[in-house]
Design a protein around this motif. Structure first.
Motif, PDB file in Angstrom:
ATOM      1  N   UNK A   1       0.916  -1.269  -0.062  1.00 40.13           N
ATOM      2  CA  UNK A   1       0.090  -0.003  -0.049  1.00 40.13           C
ATOM      3  C   UNK A   1       0.842   1.368   0.068  1.00 40.13           C
ATOM      4  N   UNK A   2       1.240   1.797  -1.225  1.00 38.02           N
ATOM      5  CA  UNK A   2       2.194   2.874  -1.347  1.00 38.02           C
ATOM      6  C   UNK A   2       1.319   4.058  -1.367  1.00 38.02           C
ATOM      7  N   UNK A   3       2.158   5.076  -1.948  1.00 40.05           N
ATOM      8  CA  UNK A   3       1.284   6.503  -1.926  1.00 40.05           C
ATOM      9  C   UNK A   3       0.643   6.606  -3.325  1.00 40.05           C
ATOM     10  N   UNK A   4      -0.596   7.339  -3.246  1.00 33.93           N
ATOM     11  CA  UNK A   4      -1.185   7.671  -4.464  1.00 33.93           C
ATOM     12  C   UNK A   4      -0.374   8.851  -5.397  1.00 33.93           C
ATOM     13  N   UNK A   5      -1.059   8.950  -6.371  1.00 29.26           N
ATOM     14  CA  UNK A   5      -0.471  10.244  -7.128  1.00 29.26           C
ATOM     15  C   UNK A   5      -0.775  11.402  -6.031  1.00 29.26           C
ATOM     16  N   UNK A   6      -1.706  11.816  -5.601  1.00 29.69           N
ATOM     17  CA  UNK A   6      -1.807  12.955  -4.622  1.00 29.69           C
ATOM     18  C   UNK A   6      -0.722  12.654  -3.562  1.00 29.69           C
ATOM     19  N   UNK A   7      -0.460  11.554  -2.867  1.00 33.18           N
ATOM     20  CA  UNK A   7       0.646  11.383  -1.901  1.00 33.18           C
ATOM     21  C   UNK A   7       1.745  11.837  -2.221  1.00 33.18           C
ATOM     22  N   UNK A   8       2.045  11.410  -3.562  1.00 29.41           N
ATOM     23  CA  UNK A   8       3.560  11.869  -4.092  1.00 29.41           C
ATOM     24  C   UNK A   8       3.596  13.393  -4.030  1.00 29.41           C
ATOM     25  N   UNK A   9       2.390  13.937  -4.528  1.00 26.27           N
ATOM     26  CA  UNK A   9       2.483  15.300  -4.312  1.00 26.27           C
ATOM     27  C   UNK A   9       2.435  15.921  -2.921  1.00 26.27           C
ATOM     28  N   UNK A  10       1.795  15.482  -2.095  1.00 24.16           N
ATOM     29  CA  UNK A  10       2.001  15.744  -0.826  1.00 24.16           C
ATOM     30  C   UNK A  10       3.157  15.540  -0.121  1.00 24.16           C
ATOM     31  N   UNK A  11       3.834  14.516  -0.487  1.00 23.72           N
ATOM     32  CA  UNK A  11       5.178  14.255   0.091  1.00 23.72           C
ATOM     33  C   UNK A  11       6.400  15.213  -0.232  1.00 23.72           C
ATOM     34  N   UNK A  12       5.991  15.638  -1.461  1.00 27.11           N
ATOM     35  CA  UNK A  12       6.960  16.665  -2.217  1.00 27.11           C
ATOM     36  C   UNK A  12       6.741  17.941  -1.535  1.00 27.11           C
ATOM     37  N   UNK A  13       5.526  18.263  -0.926  1.00 23.38           N
ATOM     38  CA  UNK A  13       5.284  19.603  -0.473  1.00 23.38           C
ATOM     39  C   UNK A  13       5.583  19.566   0.915  1.00 23.38           C
ATOM     40  N   UNK A  14       5.600  18.371   1.721  1.00 23.50           N
ATOM     41  CA  UNK A  14       6.280  18.033   3.311  1.00 23.50           C
ATOM     42  C   UNK A  14       7.726  18.364   2.844  1.00 23.50           C
ATOM     43  N   UNK A  15       8.235  17.604   2.112  1.00 21.54           N
ATOM     44  CA  UNK A  15       9.568  17.767   1.929  1.00 21.54           C
ATOM     45  C   UNK A  15      10.271  19.109   1.622  1.00 21.54           C
ATOM     46  N   UNK A  16       9.372  19.997   0.758  1.00 18.29           N
ATOM     47  CA  UNK A  16      10.057  21.367   0.574  1.00 18.29           C
ATOM     48  C   UNK A  16       9.755  22.234   1.935  1.00 18.29           C
TER      49      UNK A  16
END
Length: 160
Positions: free
Chosen positions: A21-36
């Motif tokens: 159960x990996x990240x969704x497309x939205x999840x990848x975007x959210x992770x990028x925002x968290x990382x920034x």
């Protein structure tokens, strides 16, 4: 502590500790925002729960903050529950794995609080004076918050 980003869960199941159960497309975007957002910190170490979604979120954060190796700790894993694999709709909108456990092996809030505190204690000793990010899951993080604030370890303290 950081909660993993959004999960790809098209069948709407309680995924718990189930694999893949990996990240969704939205999840990848959210992770990028968290990382920034976290990139302004000097981060010395990153730990992730063993679950894929947490490791993916931690990896994205690590790239942004310059930490190459994400360490995995089972102490910050998702809650162990017999509800995993069941349909989310079977919960009738009430996510409470604790007051009516599905299995005798299910973790209680107190059990989760102990292992999350153990993670904090070990990490603080190992990384004294350093900034560490732990990527975990909603309930374990909220349980740790309740314990840290001295709130009663009951469902009302972890659900907002």
């Amino acid at each position: 502590m950081v909660r993993h980003a959004d999960v790809h869960n098209p069948l709407g199941v309680v995924y718990g500790r189930l694999p893949r159960f990996g990240l969704s497309e939205t999840g990848f975007q959210q992770a990028e925002e968290i990382a920034k957002f976290l990139s302004r910190l000097h981060v010395d170490a990153i730990y992730a729960s063993p679950q894929l979604r947490a490791r993916q979120t931690a990896g994205i954060i690590g790239k942004q903050v310059g930490v190459e190796t994400v360490r995995v700790s089972s102490l910050i894993a998702e809650v162990r529950t017999g509800y995993q694999g069941r349909s989310n709709s079977s919960l009738n909108g009430k996510v409470n794995f604790y007051d009516n456990p599905a299995s005798p092996d299910d973790e209680s809030i107190a059990m989760v609080a102990r292992r999350m505190k153990q993670f904090l204690d070990r990490t603080a000793a190992r990384h004294r004076g350093q900034t560490v990010i732990g990527v975990s899951h909603a309930d374990p993080i909220m349980i740790l918050r309740a314990r840290t604030l001295g709130l009663p370890l009951v469902i009302g303290s972890i659900q907002g």
